[in-house]
Every structure is written in C-alpha cells, then in structure tokens.
Design an enzyme around this catalytic site. Structure first.
Site, mmCIF file in Angstrom:
data_model
loop_
_atom_site.group_PDB
_atom_site.id
_atom_site.type_symbol
_atom_site.label_atom_id
_atom_site.label_comp_id
_atom_site.label_asym_id
_atom_site.label_seq_id
_atom_site.Cartn_x
_atom_site.Cartn_y
_atom_site.Cartn_z
ATOM 1 N N ASP A 184 -11.205 -55.981 -10.895
ATOM 2 C CA ASP A 184 -10.468 -56.737 -9.865
ATOM 3 C C ASP A 184 -9.267 -55.937 -9.386
ATOM 4 O OD1 ASP A 184 -9.463 -57.073 -12.440
ATOM 5 O OD2 ASP A 184 -8.946 -59.181 -12.192
ATOM 6 N N TYR A 204 -28.631 -55.526 -12.925
ATOM 7 C CA TYR A 204 -29.723 -55.339 -11.971
ATOM 8 C C TYR A 204 -31.082 -55.314 -12.676
ATOM 9 C CZ TYR A 204 -27.159 -54.262 -7.664
ATOM 10 O OH TYR A 204 -26.397 -54.331 -6.524
ATOM 11 N N ASP A 231 -21.857 -51.193 -6.730
ATOM 12 C CA ASP A 231 -22.431 -51.728 -5.499
ATOM 13 C C ASP A 231 -21.316 -52.327 -4.650
ATOM 14 O OD1 ASP A 231 -24.433 -52.646 -3.673
ATOM 15 O OD2 ASP A 231 -24.180 -54.650 -4.519
#
Ligand code: IPM
Ligand code: MG
Length: 358
Positions: free
Chosen positions: A223, A142, A247
């Site tokens: 994952d 980010y 997020d």
C-alpha cells in the site's frame, strides 16, 4: 544469424501492432544481416473461436521449438462471459506457465519528448522516471488453489496466495541482478504486516540480500509502494513484486509515464526462450481503426533482440529510432498533443516512421 520467432497476434489491436513490429524486425534483419522466420500461432479469443480452447497444444509446441515468442494482446468483450477456464486470459496464464516464464520485466520509462504526458506535477518527476518492475509470473494467487463452496452465509469463493522459498529465491535473484546492472537499488514489495506468504517472502529477501552487498535493498509494504509511486517515483530503481502486486503496480507505474501504449515487457525463464509483449491489453474499442500505438510492441521486439538474441546494436537501433520519431513530434492518438507541435499518425504510419529512422 537465423532466428525462429513464434508470433501470437491475438485479439483486438493485437494483429495491427504485431504487424508493425514484424516489419520493423525485417528492416533490422536486412540492415544487420539477420534472418527472422515467423510462425503464427493461435492464443486467446481467436483460438477459442477456431479451436474451442484459449491455448491449443500446437501453440505451446511451436513456442517451445522457437527461439523466442512475440505476443500482441488477447481478450475482448466477446469472450468475457465464458467460464474462467475458457477465457482468453487463461491462454496467457497457460503459456507463461507452460514455458516456465517466471520473471516478468516491466520497465516504466518516461521518454523526454513525452514528459507532458506524465500525470504527475513536473516538480514531482523532475529527475525523470526509470523504474523496472520485476514481477513473479507463474506463482502466487494467480495459480493457487481456488474454488467455490457453501458457507454458513451462503455461497463463498476463495483464491490462495502460496509461495515456496524456491519460487521467491529465483525471482529475487533476477531482481538483485537487474538492480546491480542499473542504479543498485531494490525495493521488495510485500504485505508482511498481514500475510504469512509475505513474511516468508521477506525472510528470503533478507537472506539473499547478504549475497548482493552492492545492492541497497529495502522492504516496502504494497500500500505504501502504491502511494510512493505517485508521491516520489524517482526514489525507485527496481521494484520486486509477487504476481498480483506486480500486476497492479505495473499499471500504476505505466500511467505515471503517460501512456501505456509505450511500455514493453519481457517474460523470462531459466533458458533463453522468452515471451515479449506490450504491457497494454487488446483495446477492443479501437481495434481495426488504425488508432493503436505500435511502439510498445516495437520496443518489445527490441527487448527480444537484446535479451533473447544478444543483439545489442540492433536493439539500440530500435530504441534510438523510437526516440527520434518522438522528438520529431510524431504521435498516435494516445499520445497526441503531448510535447508541443505534433503530427497525428495511424498505427501503420507510426510503424513506417520508426522504420524510416533505422
Ligand atoms: C497483465 C494482464 C494479465 C495479468 C491478465 C490479462 C491475465 O493484466 O499481463 O498484466 O493479470 O497478468
Ligand atoms: Mg495487468
């Protein structure tokens, strides 16, 4: 006691839901003998419209001078085509960074009266759901270097994931301590089979785990974490993540609880100053229609009482009021029809229903 709160109503449904939270704080203040003063400041799309930038300096200054910050939500289609540095979301990233709020706590709790809203089969969530996501908030991809260039196949773009040992350590300590105060289980999320930044992340976690022998700590690839959240969410207590993984996984976790309209969040730094906001966005499609669920913002205000002001009784009062409103079958449209007989309320009516319980 007196508390100074900076209030960022923001865009879309932001103003409606924040108003309900402020009225609720006022009732708490009256009942328990506290005085809250609010200073409204601009951020996001409304700040762009009024000042030309998503995060005016004045906003940062007032937030820094306050005891805490309450935020609604920012963003909307009106500002979606602006360049990256002028988007409403840049205001949100900017305030997190300016206030040093590196730790984002996102609880995903399934309220018993809303059990039917859970997307998973009842047998999958029979033990309920009570997960805390601890998300790193001021680093990683980010905030890493980004840009565009010309490569041999034409235009290219890149974003960089970069974490220092110090950044990983400080967020990990928040997660270890949170786990210690809960069920004592920590799952640290990474992609260490591919990413170097994740390999460093994992090394730091393993080293710190020795300092918290009472916490059962394990690594989980992101994952797999995404898969396990829908396969068997009850296995998780605290999930520790980087900025981007958090997020994504926090949206997934919120959906498991049924409605993102119910979930609060707290962003914390080294000091007491934190920012409290609902996990959901500005929902421009229903803005101004009285359809938004104010509960996530009301509970976020409750988290503020608990973490920023150390007002435990007061925070418990809010949590209990919300629970009894849900038990009575009061619902906003996002949770309508969930849990048997229900009565549909507007945003303001839901706020009033919570306050009536206090
Ligand atoms: C969130 C939001 C923000 C984020 C956006 C609006 C910048 O999705 O708080 O989860 O990605 O952090
Ligand atoms: Mg998000």
């Amino acid at each position: 006691m007196d508390f100074k709160i900076a209030v960022i109503k923001g865009d879309g449904i932001g103003p409606e839901i924040v108003d309900e939270a402020l009225k609720t704080l006022n009732v708490i203040g009256k009942k328990f003998g506290h005085h809250f003063t609010y200073t409204e400041v601009l951020m996001g799309g409304c700040a762009i419209d009024k000042t030309g930038v998503p995060l005016p300096d004045e906003t940062v200054k007032i937030c820094k001078e306050s005891d805490s910050v309450l935020l609604g939500a920012v963003g909307g289609p009106k500002w979606d085509t602006l360049p990256g540095h002028l988007r409403p979301e840049k205001g949100l990233l900017g305030i997190r960074s300016a206030l040093g709020l590196y730790a984002n706590l996102r609880p995903a709790t399934l309220y018993a009266p809303l059990k039917d809203a859970c997307m998973l089969k009842p047998e999958t969530v029979q033990d309920g759901l009570d997960i805390l996501i601890v998300r790193e908030l001021t680093g990683g991809i980010y905030f890493g270097e980004r840009g565009r260039s010309q490569g041999k196949n034409g235009e290219e773009a890149y974003d960089t994931e970069r974490y220092s040992v110090k950044e990983i350590e400080r967020i990990a300590r928040v997660a270890f301590k949170a786990a210690r105060a809960r069920k004592g289980k920590l799952a640290s999320v990474d992609k260490a089979n591919v990413l170097e930044s994740s390999r460093l992340w994992r090394e730091v976690i393993h080293r710190l785990a020795n300092e918290y022998p009472d916490v059962e700590c394990r690594d989980i690839l992101v994952d797999n974490a995404a898969m396990q959240l829908v396969r068997d969410p009850a296995q998780f207590d605290v999930l520790l993540t980087s900025n981007m993984f958090g997020d994504i996984l926090s949206d997934e976790a919120s959906m498991i609880t049924g409605s993102i309209g119910m979930l609060p969040s707290a962003s914390l730094g080294e000091g007491r100053l934190g920012l409290y906001e609902p996990t959901h966005g500005s929902a421009p499609d229903i803005a101004g229609q009285g359809k938004a669920n104010p509960i996530a913002t009301i509970i976020s205000a409750g988290m503020m009482l608990r973490y920023a002001f150390d007002l435990q009784k007061e925070a418990n009062a809010i949590d209990e009021a919300v629970l009894s409103v849900l038990k009575k079958g009061f619902r906003t449209p996002d949770i309508a029809g969930v849990g048997g007989e229900s009565k549909l309320l507007s945003t303001v009516e839901m706020g009033e229903a919570v306050r009536a319980e206090l």
